[in-house]
Design a protein around this motif. Sequence first.
Motif, PDB file in Angstrom:
ATOM      1  N   LYS A  29       4.296  75.475   8.862  1.00 16.71           N
ATOM      2  CA  LYS A  29       4.468  76.925   8.895  1.00 16.71           C
ATOM      3  C   LYS A  29       3.905  77.566   7.632  1.00 16.71           C
ATOM      4  O   LYS A  29       3.246  78.610   7.697  1.00 16.71           O
ATOM      5  CB  LYS A  29       5.952  77.264   9.044  1.00 16.71           C
ATOM      6  N   ARG A 347       6.482  88.185  22.296  1.00 18.66           N
ATOM      7  CA  ARG A 347       6.431  87.432  21.046  1.00 18.66           C
ATOM      8  C   ARG A 347       7.358  86.225  21.106  1.00 18.66           C
ATOM      9  O   ARG A 347       7.031  85.143  20.595  1.00 18.66           O
ATOM     10  CB  ARG A 347       6.793  88.343  19.876  1.00 18.66           C
ATOM     11  N   SER A 348       8.502  86.394  21.743  1.00 19.24           N
ATOM     12  CA  SER A 348       9.428  85.262  21.898  1.00 19.24           C
ATOM     13  C   SER A 348       8.819  84.185  22.786  1.00 19.24           C
ATOM     14  O   SER A 348       8.982  82.983  22.524  1.00 19.24           O
ATOM     15  CB  SER A 348      10.759  85.740  22.491  1.00 19.24           C
ATOM     16  N   LYS A 351       6.397  82.252  20.882  1.00 18.70           N
ATOM     17  CA  LYS A 351       7.103  81.336  19.982  1.00 18.70           C
ATOM     18  C   LYS A 351       7.612  80.119  20.743  1.00 18.70           C
ATOM     19  O   LYS A 351       7.528  78.972  20.264  1.00 18.70           O
ATOM     20  CB  LYS A 351       8.262  82.068  19.308  1.00 18.70           C
ATOM     21  N   ARG A 355       6.409  76.285  19.984  1.00 23.38           N
ATOM     22  CA  ARG A 355       7.347  75.236  19.574  1.00 23.38           C
ATOM     23  C   ARG A 355       7.376  74.090  20.572  1.00 23.38           C
ATOM     24  O   ARG A 355       7.544  72.930  20.189  1.00 23.38           O
ATOM     25  CB  ARG A 355       8.763  75.821  19.418  1.00 23.38           C
ATOM     26  N   TYR A 368       2.625  77.350  15.547  1.00 24.66           N
ATOM     27  CA  TYR A 368       2.892  78.588  14.792  1.00 24.66           C
ATOM     28  C   TYR A 368       1.883  79.698  15.135  1.00 24.66           C
ATOM     29  O   TYR A 368       1.573  80.550  14.321  1.00 24.66           O
ATOM     30  CB  TYR A 368       2.899  78.325  13.285  1.00 24.66           C
ATOM     31  N   ASP A 370       2.576  81.985  17.085  1.00 26.64           N
ATOM     32  CA  ASP A 370       3.387  83.204  17.099  1.00 26.64           C
ATOM     33  C   ASP A 370       3.396  83.889  15.737  1.00 26.64           C
ATOM     34  O   ASP A 370       3.511  85.116  15.647  1.00 26.64           O
ATOM     35  CB  ASP A 370       4.815  82.870  17.526  1.00 26.64           C
TER      36      ASP A 370
END
Length: 984
Positions: A29, A347-348, A351, A355, A368, A370
């Motif tokens: 990250k 956006r979620s 993500k 992940r 990453y 997102d």
Amino acid sequence: MVVKAIINAIGKSKVKSPEFPIGTKKFTKQESKTLLEEAQSKIEKIQSGEAKAIETVSRGEDYLSVKTSTVAPNLQPKKVGYKVSAPKSSSKKAVDEFMTEEQQILKKANFDGNESDILNFNKINSSDDVLAGIRALGNQYSKSIKKQTRNVVSWKETNELATLLGDNAETLTANLLKLKPGAALNAHEIKAAKNLLINQHQKLQALRTKLLSEGGDTSKNALEFAQQHALTAELTKIYKGVQTETARALNIMKEPTNNSIIKNINLDQLNRKNILMNLGGKDQIIKIAELYGETPGLVNKIKFAEKSIGAKTSDALVEIFLNNILIGPLTHVKNIGGNWIYKAMERSERKIAARMYGGKTIDSVAEYEDVAAAFGEHLAATNMFRAFSQKWKSVKPLSSNPLKTYKNAPGVESQIAGTKFESPVNAFSSDAFGVSKDSVFGKFIDVSGRILTIDRLPYKFLQNADNYFKNSAYQSELYALAFRDTLKEIKMGNLNRKDGADYLASLITNPDEIMTKQAYEAALRRTFQTPLSRRNDVVGDLTGAVQNLKNVKALNPITILSSQYFTFIRTPGNILGAVLERSPGTNRILRSHRDALAKGGADAEIAKAKSVMGWAFMATFVPLGYFGIFSGSDPDVRGRKKYELKKAANKQPKSFRFHNFLTDEIQELTGFTGSKLQLSLNGFEPAVMLAAVAADIGAIIANMQEDFSGWENIHKEFYQFLTAYAVSIGDNLLNTSVLNGAGRLSDLVSNMKMSSNKSEVVAREGKKIISGMVPFTMLLSYFDDLGSEKVKTENYGLVNKDDFRKLNIEFKSMIQKNIPGFENELFLDRDWLGLPVPKFGVVSTMEEHPVNIEAAKIDYSPIKPRKKMMVTAYSIENEELAAELDYGIQVNVPLKENEYAVYAYLVGNHIRADLTELINSADYKNEVDKTAKLESFKDTVETAKINAKEDFKATDLYAAIEARAEIQATEKWMKKQGDLKGLN
């Protein structure tokens, strides 16, 4: 074996995505953040000219493919060894003898100058530019035309141009003189005007042929035809003496110039396609081209190119209507809030995908990713706020010159074409009506248009908010895709890590065609502006068919009617698509979802992440719906037949419902005196619609549990569940703010079927349409009434009269109900039990009567008192005769608003009292047969209605109804008697 085969088929992957080399390390990250920050500093240097972007991998049309231009054989022979003779004429008569006057003019037109280049669509900024074109071309002709003496002008060219335009020569001369005030009419300028007009139609005909040719039906050709079609119509207006502001009239079809910080020529192509969709789509323009070609004669072609006065008037009325319904502050709060929640959802999902799948394969989303999307969106928002702040500083303070400050107030601009506003923006203007803006009538139209459309402020608010979200989504997607590609190149060994920031900066400043297209589509998706024809699913097919129907030219004069029921099509269509994409199981009906899964890689991973989001909504809101904490469409009281039950309970869609925890003092102050409070989230789509559908599933399960008929009927129960689920999706779509009109259309159709007098239904609907176009009424409806009149109610106690809905049958009342200070003069609107009903609101209160609760349990469907009363007349009287009859004539007398208010109150009170006694009786409580209970309900209601009617007859109002009944009976009797001359 069959089950095993199905499981294997489901789990089997069609294409296995290639993986990164063994030992490849993923980015952390922190490394991702560092890469983005370093790239951003390089982007700023590239934009300032301090550095140049490095070369990147191009992913255009030939990306990962062989150019067909290098392998395609040359089918054109280099040399032909024989001659083909022209066929001999089969007739001695000259073809010219059969030509019309117009055809002869067209055939004889000799073009000496550069007519085809004299007018350019994108360079016309006013009518003066047309005059400049006439002068320039006329000067080229002047040397070859003999100058006339004593200012006498030859009428030859004038007459020919008048013939083409369908005017007389004197009128044309006067109109052309207006283009050049105070000057003599020169022959060469008349010729120039004629040749320019002929040339424009020849261009239009050539574009039509090109567009309809094999392989010529491209978006570029379609837009060129649409532009030329509009330009020819505007030139014709000018020649006919209508001084239009040409640039404004054609502005809708001009492609936005890309002046953004990130230069990208591919945006122009994407904007062109989007403009086409707003004009009805490429197919619609092709149909127009076909009709243009089939229209005989240039005069008729000119008429075809122009909108009728009926269509222009209808467009103007639609603009008034749309601006009026969009003026409410809550409308824009819901629009912005819905977009903001949807942004958070996307956006979620990014993500979740990053992940779960990030960096697993070459085609996967990046780890990453997102973070990169959020980074780009933050920069876009920061730049927009900075630009707005700088522009605002250049505007004079509001206190110095409020009007000038208002006119120069900055907004949020976007280079991405598109709007939710499904109507011409400046339809109520002198330009749209083809009237000179400098004339008295033109000024009157412009001033009236600004007043009636509230200076188009609702549209401007809507567009500015959407521009903000489009810009954010575009840059967010661009950063995410560039970040994904950069990490892939680094992990594949094609790019050193130290050069990653340079590569990422170059991709963002010079994105390729594929990346630009994906970012562009993300911007339209975020604001629900994706053209329906490009959805590639059943939602786009169905809603697109309705939109195409709205765009049919023959229906242009009645767009004001279609806009009442299908005010917005593209927005709810895209909202429904967004909901279905995230609905587990249901998303399989969408081709776009199935194609994304079949494609694999990042597309499939994001599609799966959307399903995860859908499951999250299910896990949260199914239990809330089961326990009645959150409602969707209330499936237990759905449909027109159960509307009165929903109205009596004050159940509003998509609402949280909970115990009223307010103190007695606050309840008295706010008017929220019911046992429950209700918080409506309707309008914050698509998130709330997802929640509503999930809540409906919970409610359906709860209802099935109560009425469970045993496991032997589980197949029937499952079928009923699926049916109720499908209906729930439709109900939750129809009760969205943007589709209220569709519910009205359903009511209109039902009323037309039930009514014996269709004209009355149409007249009543016409009153609703007209009252809905009165400016400012929607804005005024947000304000409380100035008075403080209290009313005593059985269910809510002593409360302010302004808190309740008002009866509005007459036209005056339809307008009056939205105006503070006049609203409380109206009668209260009551439910089937005679009790007042609270207004719709974000926060409201509920107090459901026990009779209404019991009616819902036994599946009773109340019927509202009719607005007509059956009366038997025993006498007839008019100017010719007056007589008593030995028999009665039954007629249906329409009730006036005050009469209906009293009658509905009496009927409701009788029903409530009698049914309350019934459900509290021992016999009813001991009855276990639901059908027997239902029949008892029906009998009691019929008896109550009879008694209520007898009480109403005892009022002073009934005498006036009897008098109108005798008039109607006389008319009915005379129609049956025919000629009265034989009667004494």
